[in-house]
Write a protein that holds these residues in place. Sequence first.
Motif, PDB file in Angstrom:
ATOM      1  N   HIS A  44       8.601  -3.009   0.100  1.00 34.27           N
ATOM      2  CA  HIS A  44       7.774  -2.042  -0.817  1.00 34.27           C
ATOM      3  C   HIS A  44       7.837  -0.556  -0.483  1.00 34.27           C
ATOM      4  N   LYS A  53       5.644   3.524  -8.430  1.00 37.17           N
ATOM      5  CA  LYS A  53       5.434   2.201  -7.782  1.00 37.17           C
ATOM      6  C   LYS A  53       4.181   2.137  -7.698  1.00 37.17           C
ATOM      7  N   ASP A  64       4.639  -3.748  -8.964  1.00 38.47           N
ATOM      8  CA  ASP A  64       5.332  -3.169  -8.089  1.00 38.47           C
ATOM      9  C   ASP A  64       6.198  -1.651  -8.346  1.00 38.47           C
TER      10      ASP A  64
END
Length: 165
Positions: A44, A53, A64
């Motif tokens: 991530h 994000k 995400d």
Amino acid sequence: MDFDRINGTLMWYSYICDRQVWFIGHSIEPPQENEYLGKGRAIHEIFYQNSAKELFVDNTIMIDVVRGKELIAELKSSSKHLRSAMMQMAFYLYYLKKEKGKMFSGKVLVPTEKKSYDVKLTDDIEKEIEDKIRHINEILALDKPPAFVKIPFCKNCAYKELCFA
């Protein structure tokens, strides 16, 4: 549909292990030093730095990646549990349609494998999500976690020590 107790993580786990659904739904977190959780966090942080994000919506879903005004994506560290990831994304699309009146395109992105998978919200998938939400709510209503059932996922599960204790 009542989304009060349902989120994307519960949807994802519901396709793998009911016992994990109960743990997460009752705020019993796995040890954070688990290597697979760490790998997910690193992915991530590293990938898609030029995209919006981790967008929280109503404290129910966390998207995400957002690209433009019509595409949302879920990042995964591998395609090992692709069905779970696809249904997690389908849940996000369903939630945004039902609660916000917005239609998006969805993708599951697996940057370490350089793969992406389109997710479409169909009538059949909406029905499956509604059935799964009812199932998750039934699990969360239990006084204790469902009985332990050993599955292949147990080997790398962050809750392994709790289940095998």
